[in-house]
Scaffold this motif. Sequence first.
Motif, PDB file in Angstrom:
ATOM      1  N   VAL B  41      58.805  42.881  37.925  1.00  0.00           N
ATOM      2  CA  VAL B  41      59.583  42.776  36.618  1.00  0.00           C
ATOM      3  C   VAL B  41      58.781  43.603  35.644  1.00  0.00           C
ATOM      4  N   ASP B 159      55.342  48.616  28.644  1.00  0.00           N
ATOM      5  CA  ASP B 159      54.042  48.711  29.138  1.00  0.00           C
ATOM      6  C   ASP B 159      54.050  49.100  30.562  1.00  0.00           C
ATOM      7  N   VAL B 160      54.702  48.471  31.533  1.00  0.00           N
ATOM      8  CA  VAL B 160      55.056  48.814  32.792  1.00  0.00           C
ATOM      9  C   VAL B 160      56.365  48.635  33.033  1.00  0.00           C
ATOM     10  N   ALA B 166      50.552  48.853  39.908  1.00  0.00           N
ATOM     11  CA  ALA B 166      49.793  48.025  38.875  1.00  0.00           C
ATOM     12  C   ALA B 166      48.334  48.365  38.986  1.00  0.00           C
ATOM     13  N   LEU B 167      48.088  47.946  40.416  1.00  0.00           N
ATOM     14  CA  LEU B 167      46.769  48.191  41.039  1.00  0.00           C
ATOM     15  C   LEU B 167      46.714  48.615  42.204  1.00  0.00           C
ATOM     16  N   PRO B 176      40.326  41.900  33.131  1.00  0.00           N
ATOM     17  CA  PRO B 176      41.556  42.902  32.393  1.00  0.00           C
ATOM     18  C   PRO B 176      42.577  42.973  33.563  1.00  0.00           C
ATOM     19  N   GLN B 177      41.956  43.051  35.115  1.00  0.00           N
ATOM     20  CA  GLN B 177      42.945  43.181  36.129  1.00  0.00           C
ATOM     21  C   GLN B 177      43.361  41.837  36.431  1.00  0.00           C
ATOM     22  N   ILE B 178      42.602  40.703  36.294  1.00  0.00           N
ATOM     23  CA  ILE B 178      43.164  39.463  36.402  1.00  0.00           C
ATOM     24  C   ILE B 178      44.220  39.143  35.343  1.00  0.00           C
ATOM     25  N   GLY B 179      43.859  39.696  34.097  1.00  0.00           N
ATOM     26  CA  GLY B 179      44.924  39.431  33.117  1.00  0.00           C
ATOM     27  C   GLY B 179      46.415  40.404  33.452  1.00  0.00           C
ATOM     28  N   LEU B 180      46.332  41.347  33.993  1.00  0.00           N
ATOM     29  CA  LEU B 180      47.291  42.320  34.258  1.00  0.00           C
ATOM     30  C   LEU B 180      48.102  41.555  35.507  1.00  0.00           C
ATOM     31  N   ALA B 182      48.196  38.396  36.114  1.00  0.00           N
ATOM     32  CA  ALA B 182      48.835  37.215  35.633  1.00  0.00           C
ATOM     33  C   ALA B 182      50.025  37.585  34.956  1.00  0.00           C
ATOM     34  N   ALA B 183      49.959  38.697  33.992  1.00  0.00           N
ATOM     35  CA  ALA B 183      51.160  39.134  33.181  1.00  0.00           C
ATOM     36  C   ALA B 183      52.118  39.537  34.122  1.00  0.00           C
ATOM     37  N   ARG B 186      51.917  37.111  39.128  1.00  0.00           N
ATOM     38  CA  ARG B 186      51.151  37.019  40.488  1.00  0.00           C
ATOM     39  C   ARG B 186      50.216  35.696  40.211  1.00  0.00           C
TER      40      ARG B 186
END
Lengths: 429, 429
Positions: B41, B159-160, B166-167, B176-180, B182-183, B186
């Motif tokens: 999303v 943002d995306v 994403a990764l 930061p990757q954990i943050g992304l 979550a955002a 996932r």
Amino acid sequence: MWSVDDHLEDILGAIRPLDPIDLQLPDAQGCVLVEDVTVPVALPPFDNSSMDGYAVRVADVAGASEDYPAVLRVIGDVAAGSGEQRLVGPGEAARIMTGAPLPPGAEAVVPVEWTDGGTGGGAVTSMRPAGSAPEAAGGEVRIHRPVEPRAHVRERGSDVQAGDLALVEGTVLGPPQIGLLAAIGRGTVRVRPRPRVVVLSTGSELVQPGEELGEGQIYDSNSFALTAAARDAGAIAYRVGAVTDDADELRATIDDQLIRADLLVTTGGVSVGAYDVVKEALASVGDEDEPGSGIDFRTLAMQPGKPQGFGSIGPDHTPLLALPGNPVSSYVSFELFVRPAIRALMGLKDVRRPHVRAELRTDKALTSPAGRRQFLRGAYDAEEGTVTPVGGSGSHLIAALAQADALIVIPEDVTSVEPGTETEVVLLG
Amino acid sequence: MWSVDDHLEDILGAIRPLDPIDLQLPDAQGCVLVEDVTVPVALPPFDNSSMDGYAVRVADVAGASEDYPAVLRVIGDVAAGSGEQRLVGPGEAARIMTGAPLPPGAEAVVPVEWTDGGTGGGAVTSMRPAGSAPEAAGGEVRIHRPVEPRAHVRERGSDVQAGDLALVEGTVLGPPQIGLLAAIGRGTVRVRPRPRVVVLSTGSELVQPGEELGEGQIYDSNSFALTAAARDAGAIAYRVGAVTDDADELRATIDDQLIRADLLVTTGGVSVGAYDVVKEALASVGDEDEPGSGIDFRTLAMQPGKPQGFGSIGPDHTPLLALPGNPVSSYVSFELFVRPAIRALMGLKDVRRPHVRAELRTDKALTSPAGRRQFLRGAYDAEEGTVTPVGGSGSHLIAALAQADALIVIPEDVTSVEPGTETEVVLLG
């Protein structure tokens, strides 16, 4: 308006390292030692063999050669861990293992490769295992080479002497330091513990990842990113789920968490809006009669991360940092202020991320508002000594943050940075 | 004789990364992603305000100034997390918070600092909290400046975008990757888990730190140092107390531990002595019909660390590295062979410690045996680009190891290194 440096200085000036405790060695990994550790017993604690071989008297093997070997009577084995030893008399040898104590009477060790290993044949390359060939510990051995006195003997105290300083106060305990402490017999050690950091995000719009997103809602990412970052900085980190924008609920949650917190970190609710609940709930918690008590909300001359709160709360005056809610703002704020606070609690001397200078690689000049220190996400190339901006300056670009490994610093008095300029860079992990 | 490189290559050739599993986001920290993660999303998922202020129609504030403010009717609050919104009609404004969805009809956001905040007075610096002043969400607001269409609005997907990558597979998940993750919602992610590494030391002479040392005994330090080092490398490490030099007991202990081991590490008992129990217990565990099964004991062209064992054991062919028992030998062996093995199990691309070149700072030339690659403990100075030997070449100098942060490498064909020579250095931690 506070400068970035003044805000950090204020935080570090208020934070005291945690009180030291005695921890079991494995639990002390990564912690800071708060005592000078001296060596209670010499290492090695006794003269011992550095080779597998035969413990002999030097005179008995003088002039020995393969053609004219010295023939000695083997009186038995000296294995590592052996207690009281038999005397090695003239014409005798003891089969000895690496690390085993040099028996009385013996003056040196002949490596097994310089002998027939008790086989009566030529030179051997190893001993036969004691389990499968116990008879090898008796009989005769032929020695093919002479040795100097103390050859292949590790002297008692040759590594460290009793009373030597093993580790000084302030040492961070990594694997080799843990190894040294074990080697000198320390089962526990006095260190500052890892700080317990409670992270909570605020916002009625926040939904936990994995759940369904409703109208106007977004996923909570701050509590995940900052808990991970706190752990990365050395803390024991607890993630509290997002709290809605209700001052009473937030206050109750914080009060609940105080019991397990050496440091509290909140995100969101610190700006100038009507629902900025952290500000509303915490602006008045201080005790007027007590200096330094309460949370102070500030405007910082930085971008991102302008609104910030800092102070202490609860009966133990637990430090609290209130960060802005935007994911990139909160992450940058964490790196600049929370990480140093965690490392100060640990008693570390060096609390800041490494700063380097690098050449800016970009197509067009970067712009920055006057009077603000800007932090842009960048990719640092150590070999080239360059840094390349990742994503734009928008503080919501969390996708770009996940590709960055550095922050590019644009000072307050600079509004434009040309490509090729040498700039300050903060290296992230 | 095996070279250091061949031994490492043999280990890395045999070790397969662990099978991936789905982990909750916080448990995946430090793990390697095994899927490309796409954005389900858009982020942000809706147009939203980047400021605390008023959502307005652009035409309504055209030409507004402090002297001639636009006066708009405030129809209510739009807080972050708000669901369905009322339409902002001509002559109307909605008070809006950072992150809140832009209501229908509104085209831009005016920051609260450009308004009277509904007070009827001059410009304000913040809104009054909704809790303490609910009436502020109604009445009139005076707007002092015009805005462009979409001003202070973060566009949906800025943002995306949904479908963006994403990764990528292979990414190591830091904060930061954990943050992304979550955002983008996932809650779990598919990664290779941390390997479970069982460390056991062998030797009848070993006593646990904190206990009394008897005749001929020393403290067990290897199991402590290597468990800490395994944890440092990213593993979940289990320390098994020292096992005595009894082949049956050792074999039984190892069989017991297999259930929780992705990798086994032993120290001691691999040399040419009569009590070298690891060799005795494990030399014959292989199944002759199965290629690669069993433990191979080798002589390596290195110092310290000459005797080494490697292979696999048990029904799952669990890899096992048998290191020499001397503390410095085992630690150096861990750095050179076990750490890369752990990181290969994790699925990391870069399994080796960084190697650099530095100028040797020493008073007299270093000597090294021909045909052996020697690893000396050193202190590295990054700024000067120099390395200074710490302690001597004796493999038992664990005190020196605790002061070192690098290994100085002297190649096989070099027997003497003059002061000032540029040498290879392995950086530890």
